[in-house]
Scaffold this motif. Structure first.
Motif, PDB file in Angstrom:
ATOM      1  N   PRO A 272       0.690  -1.302   0.169  1.00 27.21           N
ATOM      2  CA  PRO A 272       0.088   0.176   0.093  1.00 27.21           C
ATOM      3  C   PRO A 272       0.695   1.265  -0.019  1.00 27.21           C
ATOM      4  O   PRO A 272       0.396   2.117  -0.651  1.00 27.21           O
ATOM      5  CB  PRO A 272      -0.741  -0.194   1.241  1.00 27.21           C
ATOM      6  CG  PRO A 272      -0.861  -1.613   1.455  1.00 27.21           C
ATOM      7  CD  PRO A 272       0.384  -2.013   1.133  1.00 27.21           C
ATOM      8  N   LEU A 273       2.007   1.265   0.753  1.00 30.80           N
ATOM      9  CA  LEU A 273       3.000   2.352   0.662  1.00 30.80           C
ATOM     10  C   LEU A 273       3.456   2.731  -0.624  1.00 30.80           C
ATOM     11  O   LEU A 273       3.498   3.892  -1.138  1.00 30.80           O
ATOM     12  CB  LEU A 273       3.861   2.283   1.784  1.00 30.80           C
ATOM     13  CG  LEU A 273       4.787   3.535   1.944  1.00 30.80           C
ATOM     14  CD1 LEU A 273       4.020   4.849   2.220  1.00 30.80           C
ATOM     15  CD2 LEU A 273       5.672   3.323   3.136  1.00 30.80           C
ATOM     16  N   LEU A 274       3.717   1.633  -1.241  1.00 31.37           N
ATOM     17  CA  LEU A 274       4.327   1.879  -2.758  1.00 31.37           C
ATOM     18  C   LEU A 274       3.358   2.334  -3.584  1.00 31.37           C
ATOM     19  O   LEU A 274       3.515   3.277  -4.547  1.00 31.37           O
ATOM     20  CB  LEU A 274       4.812   0.655  -3.360  1.00 31.37           C
ATOM     21  CG  LEU A 274       5.481   0.629  -4.791  1.00 31.37           C
ATOM     22  CD1 LEU A 274       6.521   1.437  -4.812  1.00 31.37           C
ATOM     23  CD2 LEU A 274       5.781  -0.728  -5.349  1.00 31.37           C
ATOM     24  N   ALA A 275       1.964   1.878  -3.414  1.00 29.62           N
ATOM     25  CA  ALA A 275       1.109   2.208  -4.365  1.00 29.62           C
ATOM     26  C   ALA A 275       0.825   4.172  -3.916  1.00 29.62           C
ATOM     27  O   ALA A 275       0.436   4.709  -4.971  1.00 29.62           O
ATOM     28  CB  ALA A 275      -0.412   1.576  -3.948  1.00 29.62           C
ATOM     29  N   ARG A 276       0.903   4.391  -2.816  1.00 30.44           N
ATOM     30  CA  ARG A 276       0.731   5.759  -2.517  1.00 30.44           C
ATOM     31  C   ARG A 276       1.727   6.521  -3.222  1.00 30.44           C
ATOM     32  O   ARG A 276       1.597   7.606  -3.489  1.00 30.44           O
ATOM     33  CB  ARG A 276       0.816   5.947  -0.741  1.00 30.44           C
ATOM     34  CG  ARG A 276      -0.578   5.188  -0.082  1.00 30.44           C
ATOM     35  CD  ARG A 276      -0.265   5.441   1.418  1.00 30.44           C
ATOM     36  NE  ARG A 276      -0.270   6.829   1.644  1.00 30.44           N
ATOM     37  CZ  ARG A 276       0.084   6.984   2.839  1.00 30.44           C
ATOM     38  NH1 ARG A 276       0.422   6.165   3.795  1.00 30.44           N
ATOM     39  NH2 ARG A 276       0.022   8.403   3.485  1.00 30.44           N
ATOM     40  N   CYS A 277       2.885   6.144  -3.041  1.00 30.76           N
ATOM     41  CA  CYS A 277       4.059   6.910  -3.869  1.00 30.76           C
ATOM     42  C   CYS A 277       3.683   6.652  -5.088  1.00 30.76           C
ATOM     43  O   CYS A 277       4.162   7.924  -5.870  1.00 30.76           O
ATOM     44  CB  CYS A 277       5.559   5.893  -3.450  1.00 30.76           C
ATOM     45  SG  CYS A 277       5.907   6.104  -1.826  1.00 30.76           S
ATOM     46  N   GLY A 278       3.477   5.708  -5.673  1.00 39.31           N
ATOM     47  CA  GLY A 278       3.276   5.602  -7.411  1.00 39.31           C
ATOM     48  C   GLY A 278       4.672   5.784  -7.926  1.00 39.31           C
ATOM     49  O   GLY A 278       5.780   5.901  -7.513  1.00 39.31           O
ATOM     50  N   THR A 279       4.402   6.207  -9.200  1.00 35.23           N
ATOM     51  CA  THR A 279       5.651   6.298 -10.360  1.00 35.23           C
ATOM     52  C   THR A 279       6.344   7.546 -10.136  1.00 35.23           C
ATOM     53  O   THR A 279       7.385   7.964 -10.728  1.00 35.23           O
ATOM     54  CB  THR A 279       5.177   6.043 -11.616  1.00 35.23           C
ATOM     55  OG1 THR A 279       4.183   7.212 -11.866  1.00 35.23           O
ATOM     56  CG2 THR A 279       4.676   4.781 -11.788  1.00 35.23           C
ATOM     57  N   ALA A 280       5.556   8.588  -9.012  1.00 34.63           N
ATOM     58  CA  ALA A 280       6.499   9.904  -8.557  1.00 34.63           C
ATOM     59  C   ALA A 280       7.934   9.691  -7.985  1.00 34.63           C
ATOM     60  O   ALA A 280       8.672  10.482  -8.418  1.00 34.63           O
ATOM     61  CB  ALA A 280       5.667  10.545  -7.842  1.00 34.63           C
ATOM     62  N   ILE A 281       8.015   8.413  -7.491  1.00 32.68           N
ATOM     63  CA  ILE A 281       9.274   8.138  -6.818  1.00 32.68           C
ATOM     64  C   ILE A 281      10.419   7.938  -8.110  1.00 32.68           C
ATOM     65  O   ILE A 281      11.680   7.990  -7.690  1.00 32.68           O
ATOM     66  CB  ILE A 281       9.291   6.894  -5.703  1.00 32.68           C
ATOM     67  CG1 ILE A 281       8.977   5.504  -6.669  1.00 32.68           C
ATOM     68  CG2 ILE A 281       8.429   7.287  -4.847  1.00 32.68           C
ATOM     69  CD1 ILE A 281       9.062   4.423  -5.733  1.00 32.68           C
ATOM     70  N   ASP A 282       9.960   7.788  -9.332  1.00 31.05           N
ATOM     71  CA  ASP A 282      10.842   7.608 -10.389  1.00 31.05           C
ATOM     72  C   ASP A 282      11.695   9.040 -10.307  1.00 31.05           C
ATOM     73  O   ASP A 282      12.836   9.016 -11.337  1.00 31.05           O
ATOM     74  CB  ASP A 282      10.105   7.098 -11.729  1.00 31.05           C
ATOM     75  CG  ASP A 282       9.994   5.751 -11.697  1.00 31.05           C
ATOM     76  OD1 ASP A 282      10.409   4.896 -10.510  1.00 31.05           O
ATOM     77  OD2 ASP A 282       8.899   5.208 -12.403  1.00 31.05           O
TER      78      ASP A 282
END
Length: 318
Positions: free
Chosen positions: A150-160
């Motif tokens: 769920p935390l990765l989903a909240r971050c999304g591809t913005a972390i790229d």
């Protein structure tokens, strides 16, 4: 530690007037860390740490943290419990935040741990786990294995934007680690953030363990795996110090023996710890206020550790 919330000298002086701790002489914000706002406060009677709890720390969790510290202090584990004010109250409100005044402990955090320091830290971690064996309170780990996807989903591809391909690398790591997570290992209260900067030392002696605000109920061996990744690598996660790693494990085993199942699970637990800290560092990188007095930490340093654990697995724990 960090500073997100500014406190005026007048507000701090009024806050301290509730305590039997003398009058304010100085206060300095502490930039290290990422979780709460912290000040080193000097009064006419001594030094204290003032902590203001920011959004990630819920006021409802503070009784767990404070009772855990009291439990450890009563068993002579070197921790810093909160100070009660003249009315016996530990948790106050300051600048719109829950706040505690905490006893100052002597010592410095090791910037580059030596094997001797790591062995002492491992012993301190094991001693803490043994002291918590009869600690009855529980708190779910909201940053545990079930919270990573769920935390990765909240971050999304913005972390790229932090590093190209970061999202997909973390997604692949989740697919590798989460289905194999060893949920049946011994559980108990753990620190969950046993980094060198949360351990105070004088020479090779541990004088304090601080920052219990990720403490929770989880796999006890997971706490050791977190410590392994924090102590045995350089800051960028590119250099593994086998001597430090062995010393940490040796210090721990001298006080609390790991079961065979716990020893076998350490590589996977360490990979999970890498995922957890890469994710939370990425989230904080994206969401840290621009004016906060805080040092952002690179999530890719934990991808480097993850790659090492994947390549070396049990050899890293020999």
């Amino acid at each position: 530690m960090a500073v997100y919330t500014q406190v005026s000298p007048q507000a701090l002086a009024a806050f301290l007037a509730r305590y039997d701790c003398g009058t304010l002489r100085s206060a300095k914000g502490i930039a290290e860390g990422i979780e709460n706002s912290n000040y080193l406060v000097e009064t006419s009677t001594g030094r204290f740490i003032l902590t203001l709890y920011e959004k990630r720390v819920h006021a409802g969790d503070l009784p767990f943290f404070l009772s855990m510290l009291d439990h450890l202090a009563a068993r002579d584990v070197p921790v810093a419990p909160a100070v009660a004010d003249q009315a016996g109250v530990h948790v106050q409100t300051l600048a719109g935040r829950p706040a505690c005044l905490i006893r100052f402990l002597p010592g410095l955090s090791p910037a580059t741990p030596t094997p001797a320091q790591a062995e002492a830290a491992g012993a301190a971690l094991a001693t803490m786990h043994l002291a918590l064996a009869d600690f009855a309170a529980t708190r779910a780990n909201d940053l545990g294995v079930d919270g990573w996807a769920p935390l990765l989903a909240r971050c999304g591809t913005a972390i790229d934007a932090i590093a190209p391909g970061l999202h997909d690398r973390l997604a692949a790591a989740l697919d590798e680690v989460v289905p194999r997570w060893p949920r049946a290992l011994p559980r108990g209260a753990i620190h969950a953030d046993f980094f060198p900067d949360n351990v105070l030392m004088l020479d090779d002696r541990v004088t304090g363990v601080i920052d219990f605000y990720f403490a929770c109920t989880d796999l006890i061996a997971y706490d050791l795996a977190i410590a392994h990744g924090a102590w045995a690598f350089d800051g960028g996660g590119t250099r593994f110090d086998a001597d430090v790693a062995r010393a940490l494990l040796r210090g721990y085993a001298a006080h609390r023996a790991l079961s065979a199942a716990e020893r076998d699970a350490l590589p996977l637990l360490a990979m999970g710890a890498c995922i957890r800290f890469a994710l939370t560092r990425a989230w904080d990188w994206l969401n840290t206020p621009a004016d906060a007095l805080v040092t952002r930490k690179d999530p890719c340093a934990y991808l480097n550790r993850l790659d090492f654990y994947r390549a070396h697995r049990h050899a890293a724990f020999q």
